[in-house]
Design a protein around this motif. Sequence first.
Motif, short mmCIF file in Angstrom:
data_model
loop_
_atom_site.label_atom_id
_atom_site.label_comp_id
_atom_site.label_asym_id
_atom_site.label_seq_id
_atom_site.Cartn_x
_atom_site.Cartn_y
_atom_site.Cartn_z
N GLU A 74 20.05 -11.17 -11.06
CA GLU A 74 19.33 -10.73 -12.25
C GLU A 74 17.81 -10.83 -12.09
OE1 GLU A 74 19.88 -11.14 -17.08
OE2 GLU A 74 20.76 -12.66 -15.78
N LEU A 75 17.31 -11.94 -11.52
CA LEU A 75 15.87 -12.09 -11.33
C LEU A 75 15.35 -11.07 -10.31
CD1 LEU A 75 13.20 -13.51 -11.89
CD2 LEU A 75 13.82 -15.23 -10.17
N ALA A 76 16.03 -10.91 -9.20
CA ALA A 76 15.62 -9.93 -8.19
C ALA A 76 15.62 -8.52 -8.76
CB ALA A 76 16.52 -10.01 -6.96
N ASP A 77 16.67 -8.18 -9.51
CA ASP A 77 16.75 -6.85 -10.11
C ASP A 77 15.57 -6.60 -11.03
OD1 ASP A 77 19.12 -6.48 -8.74
OD2 ASP A 77 20.40 -6.77 -10.52
N ARG A 78 15.21 -7.61 -11.82
CA ARG A 78 14.10 -7.44 -12.75
C ARG A 78 12.77 -7.32 -12.02
NH1 ARG A 78 12.21 -5.03 -17.04
NH2 ARG A 78 10.61 -6.24 -18.09
N LEU A 79 12.51 -8.21 -11.06
CA LEU A 79 11.24 -8.15 -10.33
C LEU A 79 11.12 -6.83 -9.56
CD1 LEU A 79 10.84 -11.80 -8.99
CD2 LEU A 79 9.69 -10.73 -10.94
N ASN A 80 12.21 -6.39 -8.97
CA ASN A 80 12.18 -5.15 -8.20
C ASN A 80 11.94 -3.93 -9.08
OD1 ASN A 80 12.50 -6.25 -5.59
ND2 ASN A 80 14.69 -6.47 -5.93
N SER A 81 12.38 -3.98 -10.34
CA SER A 81 12.24 -2.81 -11.21
C SER A 81 10.91 -2.77 -11.97
CB SER A 81 13.40 -2.77 -12.22
OG SER A 81 13.29 -3.83 -13.16
N LEU A 82 10.24 -3.91 -12.09
CA LEU A 82 8.99 -3.96 -12.85
C LEU A 82 7.90 -3.11 -12.20
CD1 LEU A 82 8.61 -7.74 -13.78
CD2 LEU A 82 8.70 -5.83 -15.39
N PRO A 83 7.00 -2.52 -13.01
CA PRO A 83 5.79 -1.92 -12.44
C PRO A 83 4.94 -3.03 -11.84
CG PRO A 83 6.13 -1.22 -14.72
CD PRO A 83 7.11 -2.32 -14.45
N LYS A 84 4.37 -2.75 -10.67
CA LYS A 84 3.55 -3.73 -9.96
C LYS A 84 2.19 -3.10 -9.66
CE LYS A 84 7.42 -3.97 -7.63
NZ LYS A 84 8.45 -3.87 -8.68
N TYR A 85 1.13 -3.81 -10.03
CA TYR A 85 -0.23 -3.36 -9.77
C TYR A 85 -0.85 -4.32 -8.77
CZ TYR A 85 0.60 -0.41 -13.78
OH TYR A 85 1.14 0.52 -14.64
N VAL A 86 -1.41 -3.78 -7.70
CA VAL A 86 -1.94 -4.59 -6.60
C VAL A 86 -3.44 -4.35 -6.50
CG1 VAL A 86 -1.71 -5.18 -4.17
CG2 VAL A 86 0.20 -4.09 -5.38
N VAL A 87 -4.21 -5.43 -6.59
CA VAL A 87 -5.65 -5.34 -6.42
C VAL A 87 -5.94 -5.45 -4.93
CG1 VAL A 87 -7.87 -6.42 -6.91
CG2 VAL A 87 -6.11 -6.31 -8.69
N SER A 88 -6.45 -4.36 -4.33
CA SER A 88 -6.70 -4.37 -2.89
C SER A 88 -7.65 -3.25 -2.51
CB SER A 88 -5.39 -4.20 -2.11
OG SER A 88 -5.66 -4.14 -0.73
N SER A 89 -8.52 -3.55 -1.56
CA SER A 89 -9.39 -2.50 -1.00
C SER A 89 -8.86 -2.05 0.35
CB SER A 89 -10.82 -3.02 -0.87
OG SER A 89 -10.84 -4.14 0.00
N THR A 90 -7.79 -2.69 0.86
CA THR A 90 -7.28 -2.35 2.19
C THR A 90 -5.87 -1.78 2.19
OG1 THR A 90 -6.50 -4.62 2.52
CG2 THR A 90 -8.72 -4.10 3.31
N LEU A 91 -5.10 -2.02 1.16
CA LEU A 91 -3.72 -1.54 1.10
C LEU A 91 -3.72 -0.10 0.60
CD1 LEU A 91 -0.68 -2.31 1.38
CD2 LEU A 91 -0.77 -2.95 -1.04
N ASP A 92 -3.11 0.80 1.37
CA ASP A 92 -3.08 2.20 0.96
C ASP A 92 -1.73 2.63 0.41
OD1 ASP A 92 -5.75 2.91 1.57
OD2 ASP A 92 -5.23 2.91 3.70
N TYR A 93 -0.66 2.22 1.07
CA TYR A 93 0.67 2.70 0.72
C TYR A 93 1.62 1.53 0.47
CZ TYR A 93 -1.43 6.84 2.71
OH TYR A 93 -2.30 7.87 2.98
N PRO A 94 1.65 1.03 -0.75
CA PRO A 94 2.55 -0.08 -1.05
C PRO A 94 4.00 0.40 -0.97
CG PRO A 94 1.61 0.77 -3.07
CD PRO A 94 0.95 1.50 -1.94
N ASP A 95 4.85 -0.39 -0.33
CA ASP A 95 6.22 0.07 -0.13
C ASP A 95 7.24 -0.55 -1.06
OD1 ASP A 95 6.03 -2.39 1.06
OD2 ASP A 95 6.75 -1.77 3.01
N TRP A 96 6.86 -1.53 -1.87
CA TRP A 96 7.78 -2.11 -2.86
C TRP A 96 7.81 -1.14 -4.04
CZ3 TRP A 96 6.77 -7.51 -5.45
CH2 TRP A 96 7.96 -7.99 -6.02
N ASN A 97 9.00 -0.75 -4.48
CA ASN A 97 9.10 0.28 -5.51
C ASN A 97 8.30 -0.06 -6.76
OD1 ASN A 97 11.15 -1.75 -5.99
ND2 ASN A 97 11.93 -0.43 -7.59
N ASN A 98 7.86 0.99 -7.43
CA ASN A 98 7.08 0.89 -8.67
C ASN A 98 5.75 0.17 -8.47
OD1 ASN A 98 9.16 2.18 -10.07
ND2 ASN A 98 10.16 0.23 -10.56
#
Length: 195
Positions: A74-98
Amino acid sequence: MGKIIVSDNVSLDGVIQDPAGDEGFRVGGWVGQIKDRQELNKLALDEALATEALLLGRRSYEWFAARWPSRSGELADRLNSLPKYVVSSTLDYPDWNNSKVLKGDVLDEVSTLKQKLSGDIVVLASFQLVRTLMEHDLVDELRLKIHPVVLGAGERLFGKTSDKKPMRLVDTKTVDGNVAFLAYEVVHNADHVAM
């Protein structure tokens, strides 16, 4: 308007570095496996279920993204489905869904995110991001799980600030017999608070 909530495991001396023990820090592993601690696990799940989005610094994002997509429950399912915003000047293509990278000025990006969302925006780990958000009064609440250990070294949650940051205690409980859960609301207008 969304609320920025910092949620972290910390030692008695304020260290947040390597709680799980898999980052190579010489005194890492001071939390143990949260999945093995029923009340901590429930606290994490309840928080995730009430969260609208995660906000992470790049290093913390990469740590979570390397672990959570392959997990189940249940916890993994929720974390994986949540929208995620990443503060970064070097990351271009985040691969974790959403996941979406916030590349502009961090203060503008987070302020815009707070305006755009209406629920809890939870920051996990990400001590450098937390320090920036605290300094610029963008944090609304702190949720700290304080573990009964003094490490004597390591990255601490809080850094130097240009002025005091008053808080109001809004919740406290003991979790799993020896972890203190403390929730503080950040007081943005300190003139009305007695310290």
